[in-house]
Design an enzyme around this catalytic site. Structure first.
Site, PDB file in Angstrom:
ATOM      1  N   ASP A   1      49.076  -5.526 -30.493  1.00  6.72           N
ATOM      2  CA  ASP A   1      50.111  -6.547 -30.588  1.00  6.72           C
ATOM      3  C   ASP A   1      49.503  -7.923 -30.310  1.00  6.72           C
ATOM      4  OD1 ASP A   1      53.055  -7.183 -30.678  1.00  6.72           O
ATOM      5  OD2 ASP A   1      52.617  -7.901 -28.657  1.00  6.72           O
TER       6      ASP A   1
ATOM      7  N   GLU B 175      47.499  -7.148 -35.111  1.00 10.72           N
ATOM      8  CA  GLU B 175      48.536  -8.030 -35.632  1.00 10.72           C
ATOM      9  C   GLU B 175      48.079  -9.473 -35.440  1.00 10.72           C
ATOM     10  OE1 GLU B 175      53.230  -9.063 -34.736  1.00 10.72           O
ATOM     11  OE2 GLU B 175      51.828  -8.770 -33.093  1.00 10.72           O
TER      12      GLU B 175
END
Length: 554
Positions: free
Chosen positions: A212, A282
């Site tokens: 993330d 990401e």
């Protein structure tokens, strides 16, 4: 609940299984509830794994299930090495892993390394004083003489990226919620502690990690102010400038620092100690995203692949898709990309791409046809295989702090996170037996439930299954070369080639029929029946109806 990792039996598989893989994202809160509390859990994921396997995907990506106060739905971790009781136990996780591997599915889990919850033991110790062993584990800074924040950095979730702490009498940095303090990656002990947490899950047999906000890990040591920025019209994501002032800055200093490369190399070195493991990062970096992806995936010693927000915006046109794919392959020499049209942070793509409700089914089918033929790995988000539109929620329904903060200009992320509909006639479409689900299931979602589409030829669900089987049957679609064709018509046309497997694809994303004249150098050997496509060839001209496509062997 024991935290002692159990050594999982390694799976026999190709180390590069991830290259060209189809990954199915599971949002555990909304997948299947088995204990009647209105919230999905790990046992529910295990129960539904045969369904996921039936789609023909290669892996699941599991959104966070770690111990958390849930201020940001699990992206605020208070214990990296445990399961939140809301989702079950470590034994439940191990059982899920075993069943996934039995079914031939790899398991990728989210790792939220840039920040923790303010309830994490590390932060509690860090904020206790300025001289304790973890005092430097987070980003602390003194106030300016007038008491204001150390610099002009902004939070993605609105307001300054600094929160005053009365105990230490200093500010701490938070890129997201004030209850999500950022870790200090300039401290090598912090890096090691995070790598130890990653090893914990590797030892349990996890096949990979989705990282993330991977470019948010490191901040500028000098805490320099960010300059102003005029956003690119194509930028998408949580920092959309028309909603959030975060997009008014050029984020040169609060993220994407060069020191991040060193940590990613340490992370990759750890993964390489285990067979067949992978990573996908990401990257949210505005106009710099592709440059960042190139840096993070080059050389084979950092991340295996990355994805950006390029295809997660409202644009579903040939020019946009070609621009995104072309730009990636030109910018990223030896890296790998993971494409997606939807995830847990953006409106569902059927609602973004369809001009009205009547064409949603056609758009859902065409979108996966396009996605499955692009060069790269692909990620599907739970429910898109049913053609689910974005749920229309009211303010009182919202749980997403981002949506609550920016209502009514932006409704937040709850609309794409509503529970998975399994059985149309059951309460909450079979998601839970509780009187109330954590988010309501819209009636239009219940009408599209799995039981209404399973086995029904022509349904969106069956189209996904056939399309993914088609992708798997053609070696060129896994990792073959890709070349776009320059045509006068407004279509998306390209070839995919690997060895003797050479395919031509032409997709008409417009709302009217088109006649396409191919370049003379393209010699069609035979038409190929790709699921759902009905384009034809008449006297050397490709005829394609609206929202349709054409496939041939060349």
């Amino acid at each position: 609940m024991t935290k002692s990792p159990t050594k999982a039996k390694p799976q026999k598989s190709n180390a590069d299984w991830w290259r060209g893989a189809v990954i199915y994202q599971v949002y555990p809160r909304s997948f299947q509830d088995t204990d009647g509390d209105g919230i999905g859990d790990l046992k529910g994921v295990t129960e539904r794994l045969p369904y996921i396997a039936s789609l023909g995907v290669d892996a699941i990506w599991l959104s966070p299930f770690f111990t958390s106060p849930m201020a940001d739905m699990g992206y605020d971790v208070s214990d990296y090495c445990d399961v939140d009781p809301m989702f079950g136990t470590l034994a439940d996780f191990d059982a899920m892993m075993a069943e996934a591997h039995r079914l031939g599915l790899k398991v990728i889990i989210d790792q939220v390394l840039s920040h923790t919850s303010d309830q994490h033991a590390w932060f509690k110790e860090s904020r206790a004083s300025r001289n304790n062993p973890k005092a430097d584990w987070y980003v602390w800074a003194a106030a300016k003489p007038d008491g204001t924040a150390p610099n002009n950095w902004l939070s993605v979730f609105g307001g300054p990226a600094w929160e005053w702490d009365g105990v230490r009498k200093q500010y701490y940095m938070h890129n997201f919620l004030a209850s999500q303090p950022d870790l200090n990656f300039h401290n090598r002990d912090v890096q090691q502690a995070l790598l130890d947490a990653v090893r914990f899950w590797l030892e349990r047999g996890v096949d990979g990690f989705r990282l993330d906000t991977v470019n948010y890990y490191v901040h500028d040591k000098e805490l320099r102010d960010n300059p102003a920025h005029v956003p690119d019209s194509e930028e998408a994501g949580l920092d959309a400038p028309d909603v959030n002032p975060y997009g008014m800055q050029s984020h040169l200093y609060d993220k994407t620092q060069p020191e991040n490369i060193g940590f990613l190399k340490r992370f990759r070195a750890l993964l390489d100690q285990y067979d067949g493991r992978t990573s996908v990062g990401e990257v949210g970096d505005g106009a710099r995203s592709l440059k960042t992806v190139a840096a993070y995936t080059a050389g084979g010693d950092k991340l295996h692949m990355c994805y950006t927000f390029d295809l997660l915006g409202p644009d579903f046109t040939p020019n946009h898709i070609r621009h995104c794919v072309d730009a990636f392959h030109k910018s990223v020499a030896d890296g790998w990309v993971c494409w997606a049209f939807s995830n847990h942070d953006v409106n569902r793509h059927v609602s973004r791409f369809a001009q009205n409700g009547e064409e949603r089914e056609a758009v859902a089918k065409l979108a996966v046809s396009v996605l499955s033929t692009l060069r790269g790995s692909i990620c599907l988000y739970q429910g898109e295989e049913l053609g689910l539109p974005e749920a229309d929620l009211q303010f009182e329904d919202l749980t997403d702090p981002y949506g609550i903060r920016f209502w009514p200009a932006f409704k937040g992320r709850d609309g794409c996170r509503t529970p998975m509909p399994w059985v149309s006639a059951k309460p909450h479409a079979g998601f839970t037996t509780a009187a109330k689900a954590w988010l309501r299931v819209p009636a239009e979602h219940a009408a599209l439930a799995v039981d209404t589409q399973d086995g029904r030829e022509g349904s969106v669900l069956e189209h996904y299954r056939h399309t993914l089987a088609f992708r798997k049957a053609h070696a060129a679609l896994a990792d073959g070369d890709m070349e776009f064709l320059d045509l006068d018509e407004d279509v998306l046309a390209f070839t995919r080639k690997k060895g003797e497997d050479r395919l031509l694809f032409v997709f008409n994303l417009r709302r009217g029929p088109q006649e396409v004249t191919l370049p003379q150098r393209i010699a069609i050997k035979e038409l190929v029946a790709m699921p759902g496509l009905s384009g034809s060839l008449v006297d050397g001209v490709v005829l394609i109806e609206a929202l349709d496509g054409f496939c041939a062997r060349i």
